[in-house]
Design a protein around this motif. Structure first.
Motif, mmCIF file in Angstrom:
data_model
loop_
_atom_site.group_PDB
_atom_site.id
_atom_site.type_symbol
_atom_site.label_atom_id
_atom_site.label_comp_id
_atom_site.label_asym_id
_atom_site.label_seq_id
_atom_site.Cartn_x
_atom_site.Cartn_y
_atom_site.Cartn_z
ATOM 1 N N GLY A 101 0.817 -1.215 0.000
ATOM 2 C CA GLY A 101 0.000 0.000 0.000
ATOM 3 C C GLY A 101 0.854 1.269 0.000
ATOM 4 N N CYS A 102 1.909 1.259 0.796
ATOM 5 C CA CYS A 102 2.811 2.420 0.830
ATOM 6 C C CYS A 102 3.546 2.577 -0.500
ATOM 7 C CB CYS A 102 3.807 2.280 1.974
ATOM 8 S SG CYS A 102 3.076 2.464 3.604
ATOM 9 N N LEU A 103 3.916 1.474 -1.106
ATOM 10 C CA LEU A 103 4.586 1.531 -2.405
ATOM 11 C C LEU A 103 3.636 2.067 -3.474
ATOM 12 C CD1 LEU A 103 7.278 0.916 -3.747
ATOM 13 C CD2 LEU A 103 6.427 -1.383 -4.244
ATOM 14 N N ALA A 104 2.381 1.634 -3.412
ATOM 15 C CA ALA A 104 1.381 2.159 -4.345
ATOM 16 C C ALA A 104 1.161 3.653 -4.117
ATOM 17 C CB ALA A 104 0.072 1.400 -4.180
ATOM 18 N N ALA A 105 1.195 4.087 -2.865
ATOM 19 C CA ALA A 105 1.016 5.512 -2.565
ATOM 20 C C ALA A 105 2.173 6.334 -3.125
ATOM 21 C CB ALA A 105 0.897 5.725 -1.052
ATOM 22 N N THR A 106 3.395 5.812 -3.010
ATOM 23 C CA THR A 106 4.533 6.552 -3.579
ATOM 24 C C THR A 106 4.425 6.617 -5.107
ATOM 25 O OG1 THR A 106 5.926 4.566 -3.628
ATOM 26 C CG2 THR A 106 6.095 6.012 -1.698
ATOM 27 N N TRP A 107 3.922 5.558 -5.710
ATOM 28 C CA TRP A 107 3.739 5.550 -7.165
ATOM 29 C C TRP A 107 2.691 6.584 -7.561
ATOM 30 C CZ3 TRP A 107 -0.172 4.232 -10.672
ATOM 31 C CH2 TRP A 107 0.250 4.065 -11.995
ATOM 32 N N LEU A 108 1.593 6.651 -6.766
ATOM 33 C CA LEU A 108 0.537 7.621 -7.061
ATOM 34 C C LEU A 108 1.003 9.063 -6.826
ATOM 35 C CD1 LEU A 108 -2.583 5.828 -5.570
ATOM 36 C CD2 LEU A 108 -2.077 6.219 -7.994
ATOM 37 N N GLU A 123 14.636 6.204 -12.386
ATOM 38 C CA GLU A 123 15.595 6.768 -11.448
ATOM 39 C C GLU A 123 14.997 6.950 -10.058
ATOM 40 O OE1 GLU A 123 14.740 8.705 -14.299
ATOM 41 O OE2 GLU A 123 16.230 7.662 -15.520
ATOM 42 N N GLU A 124 13.694 7.033 -9.957
ATOM 43 C CA GLU A 124 13.032 7.288 -8.676
ATOM 44 C C GLU A 124 12.510 6.014 -8.005
ATOM 45 O OE1 GLU A 124 10.056 9.940 -10.106
ATOM 46 O OE2 GLU A 124 11.300 11.711 -9.775
ATOM 47 N N GLN A 125 12.675 4.851 -8.630
ATOM 48 C CA GLN A 125 12.135 3.614 -8.066
ATOM 49 C C GLN A 125 12.790 3.242 -6.744
ATOM 50 O OE1 GLN A 125 12.353 0.643 -11.090
ATOM 51 N NE2 GLN A 125 10.466 1.318 -12.083
ATOM 52 N N LEU A 126 14.100 3.392 -6.675
ATOM 53 C CA LEU A 126 14.789 3.073 -5.416
ATOM 54 C C LEU A 126 14.314 3.989 -4.293
ATOM 55 C CD1 LEU A 126 16.894 1.433 -3.886
ATOM 56 C CD2 LEU A 126 18.587 3.126 -4.593
ATOM 57 N N LEU A 127 14.151 5.246 -4.605
ATOM 58 C CA LEU A 127 13.645 6.196 -3.612
ATOM 59 C C LEU A 127 12.233 5.818 -3.173
ATOM 60 C CD1 LEU A 127 14.034 8.808 -2.001
ATOM 61 C CD2 LEU A 127 13.130 10.059 -3.986
ATOM 62 N N ALA A 128 11.404 5.405 -4.121
ATOM 63 C CA ALA A 128 10.035 4.999 -3.796
ATOM 64 C C ALA A 128 10.026 3.784 -2.867
ATOM 65 C CB ALA A 128 9.255 4.697 -5.076
ATOM 66 N N VAL A 129 10.890 2.814 -3.123
ATOM 67 C CA VAL A 129 10.964 1.610 -2.274
ATOM 68 C C VAL A 129 11.454 1.972 -0.874
ATOM 69 C CG1 VAL A 129 12.147 -0.595 -1.968
ATOM 70 C CG2 VAL A 129 11.219 0.007 -4.193
ATOM 71 N N VAL A 130 12.444 2.828 -0.788
ATOM 72 C CA VAL A 130 12.973 3.230 0.531
ATOM 73 C C VAL A 130 11.910 3.990 1.319
ATOM 74 C CG1 VAL A 130 14.668 4.691 1.689
ATOM 75 C CG2 VAL A 130 15.373 3.216 -0.201
ATOM 76 N N ILE A 131 11.220 4.912 0.669
ATOM 77 C CA ILE A 131 10.156 5.668 1.345
ATOM 78 C C ILE A 131 9.039 4.731 1.785
ATOM 79 C CG2 ILE A 131 8.332 7.379 0.985
ATOM 80 C CD1 ILE A 131 10.334 8.923 -0.786
#
Length: 115
Positions: free
Chosen positions: A16-23, A30-38
């Motif tokens: 859910g948090c990963l989906a929220a970062t995607w949204l 380039e931002e995928q690693l940042l999204a996973v960490v967040i």
């Protein structure tokens, strides 16, 4: 079963948090690693607060199984000790023949042939 439920809930929170970062717009390569960490940090914080009762149930279930396993090992060790004592008593020349109640009053003989 409690541990499986906790694991599934925690995974769902992370997804859910990963989906929220995607949204929120972290979609580029380039931002995928940042999204996973967040998502990982956010899911850690959320699950620490929201899943506390489930974590306690899982912990209690694991502790119960460990206690049962320890108790079974103690019982098995007690039974094997009793069987070993019975076998030693039944053995010719065992402790029963040369134990503390022997007629000569000497110290019990050693089971070893090395002197």
């Amino acid at each position: 079963m409690a541990m499986v439920r906790y694991l599934i809930l925690r995974t769902l929170i992370f997804v859910g948090c990963l989906a929220a970062t995607w949204l929120l717009g972290l979609r580029d390569r380039e931002e995928q690693l940042l999204a996973v960490v967040i998502a990982a940090v956010a899911s850690l914080i959320i699950s620490a607060i929201v899943l506390k009762p489930f974590r306690q149930q899982a912990s209690a279930a694991i502790a119960g199984r460990v206690d049962e396993r320890i108790e079974r090992k103690r019982e098995a060790a007690g039974r094997s000790d009793e069987a070993a004592e019975d076998a030693e008593i039944d053995r010719p020349g065992g402790r029963a023949a040369s134990g503390p109640g022997n007629a000569s009053g000497d110290a019990p003989e050693s089971d070893s042939d090395f002197r």
